[in-house]
Design a protein around this motif. Structure first.
Motif, PDB file in Angstrom:
ATOM      1  N   GLU A 138      -3.307   0.930  -8.903  1.00 16.79           N
ATOM      2  CA  GLU A 138      -2.002   0.907  -8.234  1.00 16.79           C
ATOM      3  C   GLU A 138      -2.075   1.487  -6.827  1.00 16.79           C
ATOM      4  OE1 GLU A 138       1.006   2.825 -10.507  1.00 16.79           O
ATOM      5  OE2 GLU A 138       0.738   1.568 -12.282  1.00 16.79           O
ATOM      6  N   GLU A 144       0.764   0.949   0.554  1.00 16.56           N
ATOM      7  CA  GLU A 144       1.679   0.146   1.368  1.00 16.56           C
ATOM      8  C   GLU A 144       3.030   0.839   1.500  1.00 16.56           C
ATOM      9  OE1 GLU A 144       1.692  -3.582  -0.629  1.00 16.56           O
ATOM     10  OE2 GLU A 144      -0.175  -4.281   0.290  1.00 16.56           O
ATOM     11  N   VAL A 154      -0.706  -0.831  -3.748  1.00 14.76           N
ATOM     12  CA  VAL A 154       0.761  -0.909  -3.658  1.00 14.76           C
ATOM     13  C   VAL A 154       1.342   0.420  -3.193  1.00 14.76           C
ATOM     14  CG1 VAL A 154       2.886  -1.280  -4.961  1.00 14.76           C
ATOM     15  CG2 VAL A 154       0.885  -2.703  -5.427  1.00 14.76           C
TER      16      VAL A 154
END
Length: 353
Positions: free
Chosen positions: A332, A338, A335
């Motif tokens: 993860e 970001e 993500v």
């Protein structure tokens, strides 16, 4: 092994990718091989890297690490195998901190106390260094002074508040949302203590609140001794969203007391002649907060290590209690990074390896 890297497109868009990487087979004289247990994610400052001529096709992501020493170079004196350590990879590091194993210079690491968790250590080391740089190195805090921390509920703002309170400084802080205001008002030095860490929380999310008036009221009209901003408005015509969260530079200057010190994170701050005149009349000063500056001079290496040691010591005693999200698994990380880059998360993200 895999690591997280930042790739900048020709259009200037930032993209994060996980790719395979490898370590050099030979270990340097003063290098330490560390098995990474946790790595914190921080905003990648592309402009700073460009200014320092550190552009590359793939920029390693994740620099704040905590882990176990596997091997040391022949001239390493600070560490030995099986030591638990925490540190910050340098800006010019070629490997991501999210790799299973990294090579890092011994002067960028400190011992991790046994009672400090992996995630707390990685999540607090950079914000703690930044808080020390702002308050001790730049502002020279002293007992009895008054400090204003803008956006006090941020990971950095929280550690700055805790460090200032520890040194007997009266702390004022701004909150950018009702949730942040409630969080700051409930802050205590430790469990069972009634005294609040923050003398007054100023909810700048409320358009009726006047930051300058409240700071002057809280200080008997004298103004605050130190201000640490989280960015400032340089123009009156900024959007309403920006106006609600960031004070104008004139507001900061107006609420500073005589001999006051403004520590700014605004790298393109522009002061007009009237601004300079106001600062001159108050004998006030402005410092620019760049926590990466410690690696710019070998003469400051000892102080850099001392600060990191003090940060982990305050973690072990409970003086520092960082704002950390639940551990994130490696799959993860892209993500999460970001969201960190877009500044959508209010807590420090730490990846579990």
């Amino acid at each position: 092994m895999k690591g997280l890297y930042c790739k900048l497109s020709e259009a200037g868009e930032v993209k994060f990718i996980i790719q395979d990487t490898s370590l050099p087979t030979a270990i340097g004289n003063h290098q330490v091989k560390v098995q990474v247990k946790s790595c914190a994610l921080s905003h990648v400052d592309i402009k700073l890297r460009e200014d320092l001529k550190l552009q590359s096709e793939h920029v390693p992501v994740g620099r704040e690490i905590a882990g176990v020493v596997l091997q040391v170079g022949p001239k390493v004196t600070f560490f030995q195998p099986d030591d638990e350590v925490v540190g910050i990879l340098p800006l010019d590091a070629e490997v991501s901190g999210l790799c299973d194993v990294v090579l890092i210079d011994e002067y960028n690491l400190v011992q991790k106390p046994e009672k400090v968790g992996w995630f707390e250590a990685a999540g607090a080391i950079k914000d703690g260094l930044k808080a020390y740089t702002a308050l001790h190195t730049l502002a020279r805090i002293a007992v009895g002074q008054t400090l204003l921390v803008l956006d006090g509920a941020s990971p950095f703002g929280l550690l700055a508040i805790q460090l200032a309170h520890y040194h007997g400084v009266k702390v004022l802080a701004t909150a950018v949302s009702p949730e942040d205001q409630k969080f700051l008002e409930q802050l205590r030095p430790s469990l069972g203590v009634l005294e609040s860490l923050v003398a007054r929380v100023i909810g700048v999310w409320d358009l009726k609140v006047d930051l300058v008036d409240l700071c002057l009221e809280e200080t008997g009209g004298l103004g605050v001794d130190i201000v640490i901003d989280a960015g400032v408005r340089l123009h009156e015509e900024d959007t309403e969203e920006v106006r609600n969260h960031l004070p104008h530079k004139h507001d900061i200057i107006s609420l500073l007391g005589v001999g006051g010190h403004w520590v700014t994170t605004e790298d393109n701050l522009q002061l007009d002649p009237p601004d300079s005149c106001s600062l001159f009349l108050k004998a006030a000063s402005v410092s620019f907060l760049n926590e990466e500056v410690w690696e710019a001079s070998r003469a400051r290496q000892g102080r850099y290590i001392h600060i990191m040691k003090d940060v982990v010591e305050k973690l072990s005693t409970g003086t520092f209690r960082p704002l950390v999200e639940n551990p994130v698994p490696l799959y993860e990380a892209t993500v999460s990074m970001e969201m960190v880059q877009r500044r959508q998360l209010r807590k420090r993200v730490v990846v579990k390896l």
